[in-house]
Design a protein around this motif. Structure first.
Motif, PDB file in Angstrom:
ATOM      1  N   GLY A   1       3.712  50.388 -26.921  1.00  0.00           N
ATOM      2  CA  GLY A   1       3.133  49.094 -26.562  1.00  0.00           C
ATOM      3  C   GLY A   1       2.182  48.596 -27.625  1.00  0.00           C
ATOM      4  N   PRO A   2       1.153  47.901 -27.257  1.00  0.00           N
ATOM      5  CA  PRO A   2       0.783  47.618 -25.861  1.00  0.00           C
ATOM      6  C   PRO A   2       1.597  46.469 -25.264  1.00  0.00           C
ATOM      7  N   PHE A   3       1.693  46.521 -23.935  1.00  0.00           N
ATOM      8  CA  PHE A   3       2.411  45.507 -23.177  1.00  0.00           C
ATOM      9  C   PHE A   3       1.501  44.941 -22.103  1.00  0.00           C
ATOM     10  N   THR A   4       1.757  43.706 -21.729  1.00  0.00           N
ATOM     11  CA  THR A   4       1.141  43.105 -20.552  1.00  0.00           C
ATOM     12  C   THR A   4       2.284  42.864 -19.581  1.00  0.00           C
ATOM     13  N   VAL A   5       2.211  43.490 -18.411  1.00  0.00           N
ATOM     14  CA  VAL A   5       3.274  43.365 -17.418  1.00  0.00           C
ATOM     15  C   VAL A   5       2.742  42.603 -16.206  1.00  0.00           C
ATOM     16  N   PHE A   6       3.436  41.524 -15.873  1.00  0.00           N
ATOM     17  CA  PHE A   6       3.171  40.794 -14.646  1.00  0.00           C
ATOM     18  C   PHE A   6       4.123  41.378 -13.615  1.00  0.00           C
ATOM     19  N   ALA A   7       3.588  42.247 -12.748  1.00  0.00           N
ATOM     20  CA  ALA A   7       4.406  43.055 -11.854  1.00  0.00           C
ATOM     21  C   ALA A   7       4.504  42.448 -10.462  1.00  0.00           C
ATOM     22  N   PRO A   8       5.692  41.980 -10.080  1.00  0.00           N
ATOM     23  CA  PRO A   8       5.858  41.483  -8.711  1.00  0.00           C
ATOM     24  C   PRO A   8       5.748  42.650  -7.728  1.00  0.00           C
TER      25      PRO A   8
ATOM     26  N   VAL B   1      -0.725  42.230 -11.024  1.00  0.00           N
ATOM     27  CA  VAL B   1       0.174  42.106  -9.881  1.00  0.00           C
ATOM     28  C   VAL B   1       0.324  40.624  -9.540  1.00  0.00           C
ATOM     29  N   ILE B   2       1.587  40.170  -9.382  1.00  0.00           N
ATOM     30  CA  ILE B   2       1.851  38.769  -9.037  1.00  0.00           C
ATOM     31  C   ILE B   2       2.569  38.672  -7.693  1.00  0.00           C
ATOM     32  N   ASP B   3       2.479  37.474  -7.089  1.00  0.00           N
ATOM     33  CA  ASP B   3       2.999  37.284  -5.737  1.00  0.00           C
ATOM     34  C   ASP B   3       4.410  36.709  -5.678  1.00  0.00           C
ATOM     35  N   ALA B   4       5.096  36.618  -6.806  1.00  0.00           N
ATOM     36  CA  ALA B   4       6.466  36.098  -6.831  1.00  0.00           C
ATOM     37  C   ALA B   4       7.212  36.705  -8.010  1.00  0.00           C
ATOM     38  N   VAL B   5       8.529  36.722  -7.904  1.00  0.00           N
ATOM     39  CA  VAL B   5       9.378  37.199  -8.996  1.00  0.00           C
ATOM     40  C   VAL B   5       9.682  36.001  -9.899  1.00  0.00           C
ATOM     41  N   LEU B   6       9.469  36.159 -11.188  1.00  0.00           N
ATOM     42  CA  LEU B   6       9.774  35.085 -12.146  1.00  0.00           C
ATOM     43  C   LEU B   6      11.276  35.056 -12.404  1.00  0.00           C
ATOM     44  N   LEU B   7      11.835  33.875 -12.377  1.00  0.00           N
ATOM     45  CA  LEU B   7      13.269  33.718 -12.637  1.00  0.00           C
ATOM     46  C   LEU B   7      13.453  32.788 -13.826  1.00  0.00           C
ATOM     47  N   PRO B   8      14.541  32.979 -14.580  1.00  0.00           N
ATOM     48  CA  PRO B   8      14.771  32.136 -15.766  1.00  0.00           C
ATOM     49  C   PRO B   8      14.837  30.654 -15.388  1.00  0.00           C
TER      50      PRO B   8
ATOM     51  N   SER C   1      -2.272  32.295 -13.175  1.00  0.00           N
ATOM     52  CA  SER C   1      -0.900  32.258 -12.676  1.00  0.00           C
ATOM     53  C   SER C   1       0.041  32.217 -13.871  1.00  0.00           C
ATOM     54  N   ILE C   2       1.272  32.666 -13.633  1.00  0.00           N
ATOM     55  CA  ILE C   2       2.298  32.653 -14.663  1.00  0.00           C
ATOM     56  C   ILE C   2       3.539  32.010 -14.053  1.00  0.00           C
ATOM     57  N   ASP C   3       3.961  30.915 -14.648  1.00  0.00           N
ATOM     58  CA  ASP C   3       5.093  30.139 -14.122  1.00  0.00           C
ATOM     59  C   ASP C   3       4.974  29.919 -12.612  1.00  0.00           C
ATOM     60  N   GLY C   4       3.751  29.670 -12.137  1.00  0.00           N
ATOM     61  CA  GLY C   4       3.517  29.374 -10.731  1.00  0.00           C
ATOM     62  C   GLY C   4       3.235  30.582  -9.851  1.00  0.00           C
ATOM     63  N   ALA C   5       3.522  31.783 -10.324  1.00  0.00           N
ATOM     64  CA  ALA C   5       3.231  32.994  -9.547  1.00  0.00           C
ATOM     65  C   ALA C   5       1.761  33.353  -9.758  1.00  0.00           C
ATOM     66  N   LYS C   6       1.047  33.549  -8.661  1.00  0.00           N
ATOM     67  CA  LYS C   6      -0.383  33.860  -8.750  1.00  0.00           C
ATOM     68  C   LYS C   6      -0.611  35.341  -9.018  1.00  0.00           C
ATOM     69  N   VAL C   7      -1.581  35.616  -9.898  1.00  0.00           N
ATOM     70  CA  VAL C   7      -2.020  36.993 -10.113  1.00  0.00           C
ATOM     71  C   VAL C   7      -2.931  37.338  -8.936  1.00  0.00           C
TER      72      VAL C   7
ATOM     73  N   ALA D   1       6.526  42.939  -1.808  1.00  0.00           N
ATOM     74  CA  ALA D   1       6.566  41.743  -0.958  1.00  0.00           C
ATOM     75  C   ALA D   1       7.163  40.558  -1.720  1.00  0.00           C
ATOM     76  N   ALA D   2       6.873  40.463  -3.021  1.00  0.00           N
ATOM     77  CA  ALA D   2       7.435  39.379  -3.832  1.00  0.00           C
ATOM     78  C   ALA D   2       8.950  39.518  -3.932  1.00  0.00           C
ATOM     79  N   PHE D   3       9.430  40.747  -4.139  1.00  0.00           N
ATOM     80  CA  PHE D   3      10.879  40.963  -4.183  1.00  0.00           C
ATOM     81  C   PHE D   3      11.505  40.676  -2.822  1.00  0.00           C
ATOM     82  N   ALA D   4      10.816  41.049  -1.737  1.00  0.00           N
ATOM     83  CA  ALA D   4      11.334  40.825  -0.387  1.00  0.00           C
ATOM     84  C   ALA D   4      11.459  39.344  -0.066  1.00  0.00           C
ATOM     85  N   ALA D   5      10.670  38.505  -0.737  1.00  0.00           N
ATOM     86  CA  ALA D   5      10.707  37.059  -0.503  1.00  0.00           C
ATOM     87  C   ALA D   5      11.896  36.371  -1.165  1.00  0.00           C
ATOM     88  N   LEU D   6      12.601  37.079  -2.043  1.00  0.00           N
ATOM     89  CA  LEU D   6      13.801  36.510  -2.666  1.00  0.00           C
ATOM     90  C   LEU D   6      14.891  36.355  -1.611  1.00  0.00           C
ATOM     91  N   PRO D   7      15.853  35.462  -1.830  1.00  0.00           N
ATOM     92  CA  PRO D   7      16.953  35.330  -0.864  1.00  0.00           C
ATOM     93  C   PRO D   7      17.638  36.677  -0.615  1.00  0.00           C
TER      94      PRO D   7
END
Length: 141
Positions: A38-45, A132-139, A112-118, A48-54
Motif C-alpha cells: 500500500g498504502p491504500f484507502t478503502v471505503f468499505a461497505p 466504513v460507508i453505508d452504500a455499495v459504490l457502483l460504476p 461522503s464518496i459518490d453519495g455514500a456516507k462515511v 448492511a450496505a450489501f444487503a440493501a442492494l437488489p
C-alpha cells in the motif's frame, strides 16, 4: 477503532461486519493486493450496505463469470495512498481510484464518496486506512 497490527484484509475480517465485502474481495482475487504494502484507502461497505442492494446482486457478482465486473466495482472503493477524514475536511475532490475511475469525495458535511456516507472513519491499518460507508459504490453508466 485503530488496528496498527493488521493489514486492511485482516482488519476487515476481524471486525466481523464486512463478511460480504471479504467474500467479494476473495472472489475477485484481490486479497493479496489489499494485503500488500500500500498504502491504500478503502471505503468499505458494511454488510448492511450489501444487503440493501437488489436481491441476488451479490450472488450474481461473485459468480466466476463476473470477475471483471466485480473487480471493477471493488476497485471503486479503493484510493491509492492513506487518506484520513481530516485530509478531506471542507473540500470537494474527485480523486482517481486504483482502478482508474474517478469518484467524488465531499468533505463539507462529514465525508461522503459518490453519495455514500462515511459512518465510521479512520480505522488505521498497517497498510492504509478503512472508512466504513453505508452504500455499495457502483460504476457510473
Amino acid at each position: 477503532m485503530t488496528d496498527t497490527t493488521h493489514d486492511i484484509v485482516d482488519t476487515a475480517v476481524a471486525a466481523g461486519a464486512f463478511t460480504a465485502l471479504v467474500a467479494a474481495v476473495t472472489a475477485a482475487g484481490l486479497v493479496e493486493t489489499l494485503k500488500g504494502k500500500g498504502p491504500f484507502t478503502v471505503f468499505a461497505p458494511s454488510d448492511a450496505a450489501f444487503a440493501a442492494l437488489p436481491a441476488g446482486t451479490v450472488d450474481d457478482l461473485v459468480r466466476s463469470g463476473n470477475k471483471a465486473k466485480l473487480t471493477a466495482i471493488l476497485l471503486l472503493h479503493v484510493l491509492p495512498g492513506k487518506v484520513m477524514a481530516a485530509d478531506v475536511a471542507g473540500q470537494n475532490l474527485d480523486p482517481a481510484t486504483v482502478g482508474g475511475a474517478t469518484v467524488h469525495v465531499d468533505g463539507t458535511d462529514g465525508v461522503s464518496i459518490d453519495g455514500a456516507k462515511v459512518v465510521t472513519a479512520d480505522i488505521a491499518c498497517t497498510n492504509g486506512v478503512i472508512h466504513v460507508i453505508d452504500a455499495v459504490l457502483l460504476p457510473k453508466i
